[in-house]
Design a protein around this motif. Sequence first.
Motif, PDB file in Angstrom:
ATOM      1  N   ALA A   1      -5.124  -6.769   7.213  1.00  9.14           N
ATOM      2  CA  ALA A   1      -5.160  -5.304   7.307  1.00  9.14           C
ATOM      3  C   ALA A   1      -4.311  -4.676   6.208  1.00  9.14           C
ATOM      4  O   ALA A   1      -4.698  -3.663   5.607  1.00  9.14           O
ATOM      5  CB  ALA A   1      -4.668  -4.859   8.680  1.00  9.14           C
ATOM      6  N   PHE A   2      -3.153  -5.277   5.950  1.00 10.10           N
ATOM      7  CA  PHE A   2      -2.314  -4.761   4.861  1.00 10.10           C
ATOM      8  C   PHE A   2      -3.010  -4.913   3.520  1.00 10.10           C
ATOM      9  O   PHE A   2      -3.020  -3.982   2.698  1.00 10.10           O
ATOM     10  CB  PHE A   2      -0.963  -5.488   4.826  1.00 10.10           C
ATOM     11  N   ILE A   3      -3.617  -6.070   3.276  1.00  9.37           N
ATOM     12  CA  ILE A   3      -4.271  -6.306   1.991  1.00  9.37           C
ATOM     13  C   ILE A   3      -5.467  -5.366   1.807  1.00  9.37           C
ATOM     14  O   ILE A   3      -5.724  -4.875   0.696  1.00  9.37           O
ATOM     15  CB  ILE A   3      -4.701  -7.783   1.848  1.00  9.37           C
ATOM     16  N   ASP A   4      -6.206  -5.088   2.865  1.00  7.71           N
ATOM     17  CA  ASP A   4      -7.315  -4.128   2.776  1.00  7.71           C
ATOM     18  C   ASP A   4      -6.795  -2.777   2.299  1.00  7.71           C
ATOM     19  O   ASP A   4      -7.399  -2.130   1.427  1.00  7.71           O
ATOM     20  CB  ASP A   4      -7.998  -3.973   4.138  1.00  7.71           C
ATOM     21  N   TRP A   5      -5.674  -2.318   2.897  1.00  5.24           N
ATOM     22  CA  TRP A   5      -5.089  -1.042   2.464  1.00  5.24           C
ATOM     23  C   TRP A   5      -4.594  -1.133   1.026  1.00  5.24           C
ATOM     24  O   TRP A   5      -4.809  -0.218   0.221  1.00  5.24           O
ATOM     25  CB  TRP A   5      -3.922  -0.641   3.374  1.00  5.24           C
ATOM     26  N   PHE A   6      -3.916  -2.231   0.683  1.00  5.49           N
ATOM     27  CA  PHE A   6      -3.353  -2.414  -0.654  1.00  5.49           C
ATOM     28  C   PHE A   6      -4.445  -2.290  -1.721  1.00  5.49           C
ATOM     29  O   PHE A   6      -4.271  -1.613  -2.744  1.00  5.49           O
ATOM     30  CB  PHE A   6      -2.671  -3.784  -0.727  1.00  5.49           C
ATOM     31  N   LYS A   7      -5.575  -2.935  -1.477  1.00 15.37           N
ATOM     32  CA  LYS A   7      -6.679  -2.875  -2.439  1.00 15.37           C
ATOM     33  C   LYS A   7      -7.221  -1.452  -2.559  1.00 15.37           C
ATOM     34  O   LYS A   7      -7.501  -0.964  -3.664  1.00 15.37           O
ATOM     35  CB  LYS A   7      -7.802  -3.824  -1.998  1.00 15.37           C
ATOM     36  N   GLN A   8      -7.368  -0.796  -1.431  1.00 20.16           N
ATOM     37  CA  GLN A   8      -7.879   0.575  -1.450  1.00 20.16           C
ATOM     38  C   GLN A   8      -6.918   1.508  -2.177  1.00 20.16           C
ATOM     39  O   GLN A   8      -7.335   2.338  -3.002  1.00 20.16           O
ATOM     40  CB  GLN A   8      -8.114   1.062  -0.019  1.00 20.16           C
ATOM     41  N   TYR A   9      -5.630   1.369  -1.880  1.00 19.12           N
ATOM     42  CA  TYR A   9      -4.617   2.238  -2.492  1.00 19.12           C
ATOM     43  C   TYR A   9      -4.600   2.080  -4.009  1.00 19.12           C
ATOM     44  O   TYR A   9      -4.430   3.057  -4.742  1.00 19.12           O
ATOM     45  CB  TYR A   9      -3.247   1.913  -1.901  1.00 19.12           C
ATOM     46  N   HIS A  10      -4.791   0.852  -4.480  1.00 19.25           N
ATOM     47  CA  HIS A  10      -4.740   0.591  -5.917  1.00 19.25           C
ATOM     48  C   HIS A  10      -6.121   0.615  -6.575  1.00 19.25           C
ATOM     49  O   HIS A  10      -6.241   0.308  -7.768  1.00 19.25           O
ATOM     50  CB  HIS A  10      -4.065  -0.756  -6.176  1.00 19.25           C
ATOM     51  N   GLY A  11      -7.155   0.986  -5.802  1.00 22.50           N
ATOM     52  CA  GLY A  11      -8.491   1.099  -6.358  1.00 22.50           C
ATOM     53  C   GLY A  11      -9.069  -0.229  -6.819  1.00 22.50           C
ATOM     54  O   GLY A  11      -9.783  -0.295  -7.831  1.00 22.50           O
ATOM     55  N   LEU A  12      -8.781  -1.280  -6.062  1.00 21.68           N
ATOM     56  CA  LEU A  12      -9.241  -2.628  -6.445  1.00 21.68           C
ATOM     57  C   LEU A  12     -10.521  -3.012  -5.707  1.00 21.68           C
ATOM     58  O   LEU A  12     -10.773  -2.547  -4.619  1.00 21.68           O
ATOM     59  CB  LEU A  12      -8.136  -3.644  -6.132  1.00 21.68           C
TER      60      LEU A  12
END
Length: 326
Positions: free
Chosen positions: A315-326
Amino acid sequence: MTVLVTGAAGFIGYHTCQRLLARGEKVVGVDNLNPYYDVALKELRLSHLARHPGFTYAKVDIADRQAMAEVAAADPGVTAYINLAAQAGVRHSLSAPHDYTHSNVEGLLVMLELARHSGKCRHFVYASSSSVYGANTKLPFSVEDRVDSPVSLYAATKRAGELMSHSYSHLFRIPTTGLRFFTVYGPWGRPDMAAYLFAKAILAGEPIRVFNNGDMRRDFTFIDDIVSGVVGVLDHPPVDNGTTPPCNLYNIGNNKSEQLMDFIGLIEASLGKKAIYQFEPMQAGDVKETAADISAIQRDVGFAPTTPISVGVPAFIDWFKQYHGL
């Protein structure tokens, strides 16, 4: 109910405000947006909170007595306080010690004085830390354990806050509850914390620093579970029986200590990329293992964490990717 939440633009503060607003509370958010980590992330959190009609915000340093008095005067309906503003980070306290006494001691004192003089504080909830257990070796850590061996100034300031709050409960009968958080992670997390640092380095193809050669364990606790604990505690102020001070202390953890290398492995799996490891000795001010005994908060509040790292890390990694536009 109107709740004054300090550190509202911070990681735990943001999620706590969201939960309170979602259930219909009015929230007065305070944060000075200090540059300890990326202010843009804090501002983005605030922009989400600002969409709620029940949220107001003041950019104020909680250690500024006059400014905080003005915040209190502007909204006299406040009856509960959640003090999450603090200078965080064990390692930063080695190089910037005065930041910690300013926010974690002087700032807390200002907030306790506000609650005292309001005359209508039904509950004062504040953030402590699992770091107060310091050099303790008995596991899991219990709120009944002695905590007089801090191994960092950060931990010492957090323990000072617990003692200050106890004295205000004793002297002025203010109901206070301190929360010893255990390694919080999740969406909107701090860039200086392990999950964020590891994910960023892995994606960049840079080495990750792994202390004590990877022989570390932490009671990693997902942010949603932390917030359930905070709000649950807010709803259960200690009762003043006229004799003992109306104050409580609780651990908030996942009730399961995990191997650091397992946590990193889940980050690797979620990113689909292996880490480059840079193993290092234990760093000053750090501890090898943490584990929370949460029996007290289970008994009094019904707290029950529900998110294992196998769910929380993706769940954290999903947010991390979204936040950084990955």
